[in-house]
Design a protein around this motif. Structure first.
Motif: not given
Ligand code: F3S
Length: 643
Positions: A297-301
């Motif tokens: 959820c921190t870096n999955s854009s």
């Protein structure tokens, strides 16, 4: 005097108490989210309250944690959540639709609203100016039932971002810099409110990386203003109607101010085994690595994966590295699949996982023995990866992808190739909400489906005026909820089965804890500083409750865990004199008398019968908490109220 963003939202939502730092105030919650791992319990609790339908503006149940179906348990839990959501007026995001925080940001976030989520990274939504707070499942169930959520009115820390990030330095490095300065307990009782000229240089996904990992500061939450960049994001998500502007007044005041010059930041990592063990990549050197994992959820854009694909395009992952990637949502996966970026990632030799938490929760892809793993995640606590001897480094996607190619930790600025990140943002995302199921209109007709893995919620008994018992365990400082109740892939399917889970309580540090607790019919826990840090896992309180733990005496507590203990009717109290901790040994017999009187005076005397000495603990609870403790937990007190 003008207001900051936090004061604006709180004053719009307060229904009890006043906005005075350190006091308890009740706020109304507009929206809630749950994930499956904490959700099963939250919904059992909601059901036990006897209401017909949720009272929030919108509540969403996500399935993103327990995705492996190696037995019937996870599939049964998913079905239970889907049917109970349908019955109680809750939207259901199907397994495969993505990680709760990513999908929430994309499809459900609303600036200026309050959000309570049964996951500690709920503050991710602060990236679009929501006041988004992580809490235990019971608090979320209560919010769904229309009850206020009680918070300690936080101090507001202004983080002034100045300038612009240099190439290959990312928003992950901003939050790593703040963790370096503030540490994993520096944020307790605070909200970090971002501002300054540098904010406009950060997109919503970049802001959300920062607010997501603000959870690692121990902060109540983190928040950005809602500005033109936020508006762009809402337009691209085809949700302009949900956007509104929100910023601090010119003359707003703050309790503290932190200045960060973005131009001075370098690519960094959080070295093992704590998110605040920050080193620059160059300082840490080119250590050989075995695994790289990009996602969480921190870096999955979309933006994160477009950067990763640009780095990997035309290159190959080093022979000694296993690269795994997990896009945060179906939206992200579909977009990179359609524009060809996924092809570039696959062609580099990466392994593609589904849109879920996956390795972040130890759900597959545990590193090998003594392996070094670079992950774009938010936590690297000892053992969380599923391999105790592994060394996990947290980094930005840029550091992770470049390191995967070189086979060693790399400062991406030292790569011998140039990468062009131009034109990676998008003006329109692919919008398809078909994996979000709306609740039934006629809830009476819905039957909740319960598999054999759904066991009843454990309830405490009314508090007695005196307690006698042994210190079943004495722990060190910084015990995490992972230590108390491990959540590895083997145990995750049992989140709704407390009797089974109780066999594993504290098992990573003390294999005999649970049998000792049962033999002694419960007792006490003595702990050091920051007890219960880490995830919001309510099971870290429910399992000790099931094992008969009546009180935890610690030098200090992590906020959410302390609330979870109180909700479970367990006395969570701090040593008045921390030196007393040293004098107590495991298995000492303790006697606590005159508890009712002590709760009134915020101070309780305890006798160590083995060492023959008395000591005091702080029993600092508000009126509501005292009522809860006396009733034997929050659910018992609500049941009494409903009666
Ligand atoms: Fe999931 Fe890890 Fe975030 S478990 S919700 S990706 S912290």
């Amino acid at each position: 005097m003008g207001k900051n963003i936090v004061e604006k939202i709180l004053s719009n939502h307060i229904i009890e108490g006043e906005l005075k730092v350190g006091t308890t105030a009740g706020i109304i919650i507009d929206r809630t989210l749950t994930q499956d791992s904490t959700g099963t319990m939250a919904y059992l609790q909601l059901e036990a309250m006897g209401i017909d339908k949720v009272k929030t503006k919108k509540s969403v149940a996500f399935v993103d944690h327990n995705m492996l179906q190696q037995g019937f348990e996870n599939a049964d839990d998913h079905k239970f959540i889907q049917t109970i959501a349908n019955k109680y007026g809750i939207y259901f995001s199907r397994p495969g639709n993505g990680i709760c925080h990513q999908v929430n940001l994309e499809r459900f976030s609303v600036p200026g609203d309050t959000l309570l989520g049964s996951d500690s990274h709920t503050p991710t939504a602060g990236g679009v100016a929501m006041l988004a707070i992580g809490a235990g499942g019971l608090d979320v169930a209560l919010a769904m039932a229309g009850e206020a959520y009680y918070i300690k009115v936080p101090k507001v820390v202004k983080v002034n971002l100045n300038g612009k990030l240099s190439p290959m330095v990312s928003s992950k490095d901003i939050i790593l810099e703040i963790l370096k300065r503030e540490t994993v307990k520096g944020g307790v009782g605070k909200v970090y409110e971002y501002g300054g000229e540098g904010v406009k240089n950060l997109s919503v996904p970049q802001r959300a990386t920062i607010t997501n990992m603000g959870a690692e500061l121990g902060a109540t939450t983190s928040i950005f203003p809602s500005d033109e960049r936020t508006k762009e994001f809402f337009i691209a998500q085809n949700r302009l109607e949900d956007w509104k502007e929100l910023s601090a007044d010119e003359d707003a005041s703050y309790d503290e101010i932190i200045e960060i010059n973005l131009e001075e930041l370098e690519p960094m990592v959080a070295a093992p085994h704590s998110p605040d063990n920050i080193k620059t990549c160059r300082e840490e050197g080119r250590i050989k690595i075995d695994q790289v994992a990009i996602g969480s959820c921190t870096n999955s854009s979309y933006e994160d994966f477009m950067k990763v694909s640009r780095i990997l395009k035309g290159r190959k992952v080093a022979d000694n590295v296993s690269l795994v990637i997990a896009p945060g949502s179906r939206q992200v996966m579909e977009m990179i699949a359609r524009n060809g970026a996924l092809g570039d990632i696959i062609s580099s030799g990466a392994r593609i996982l589904e849109n879920s938490c996956g390795p972040c929760i130890g759900m597959g892809q545990s590193p090998g023995t003594d392996a070094v793993s670079i992950r774009t995640f938010n936590r690297n606590f000892y053992g969380r990866s599923g391999t105790n001897s592994a060394k996990v480094y947290l980094s930005s996607p840029e550091v992770a992808a470049v390191s995967a190619i070189y086979g060693c930790l790399m400062d991406p600025r030292d790569a011998e190739f140039d990468i062009d990140f131009k034109d990676i943002s998008t003006e329109s995302f692919i919008i398809d909400d078909s994996m979000i199921i709306s609740p039934a209109e006629d809830s009476f007709k819905v039957e909740v489906v319960r598999g054999p893995n759904i066991k009843p919620f454990p309830l405490n008994t009314k508090l007695s005026d005196s307690l006698l018992g042994k210190v079943i365990i004495k722990t060190e400082d910084n015990i995490t909820t992972d230590h108390i109740m491990p959540s590895n892939a083997k145990l995750l399917p049992y989140r709704s089965n407390i009797p089974y889970l109780s066999n594993f309580c504290f098992s990573t540090i003390d294999e005999d804890f649970s049998s000792r607790a049962l033999e002694n019919k419960g007792g006490f826990i003595v702990a050091g500083e920051n007890y219960g840090q880490g995830s919001s896992r309510e099971h870290a309180a429910l399992v000790p409750l099931y094992l008969g733990i009546k009180a935890v005496l610690a030098k200090s507590f992590a906020r959410i865990h302390k609330a979870n203990l109180i909700n479970s009717g367990i006395l969570a109290m701090e040593f008045e004199n921390p030196d007393d901790y040293e004098k107590i040994d495991q298995m000492d017999q303790l006697k606590i008398e005159n508890i009712f009187e002590g709760l009134k005076n915020s101070r309780i005397k305890i006798k160590d019968l083995d060492k023959d000495f008395d000591f005091y603990v702080k029993a600092q609870f508000n009126k509501k908490e005292i009522d809860m403790l006396l009733a034997g937990g929050k659910l018992n007190s609500i049941k009494e109220k409903v009666k």
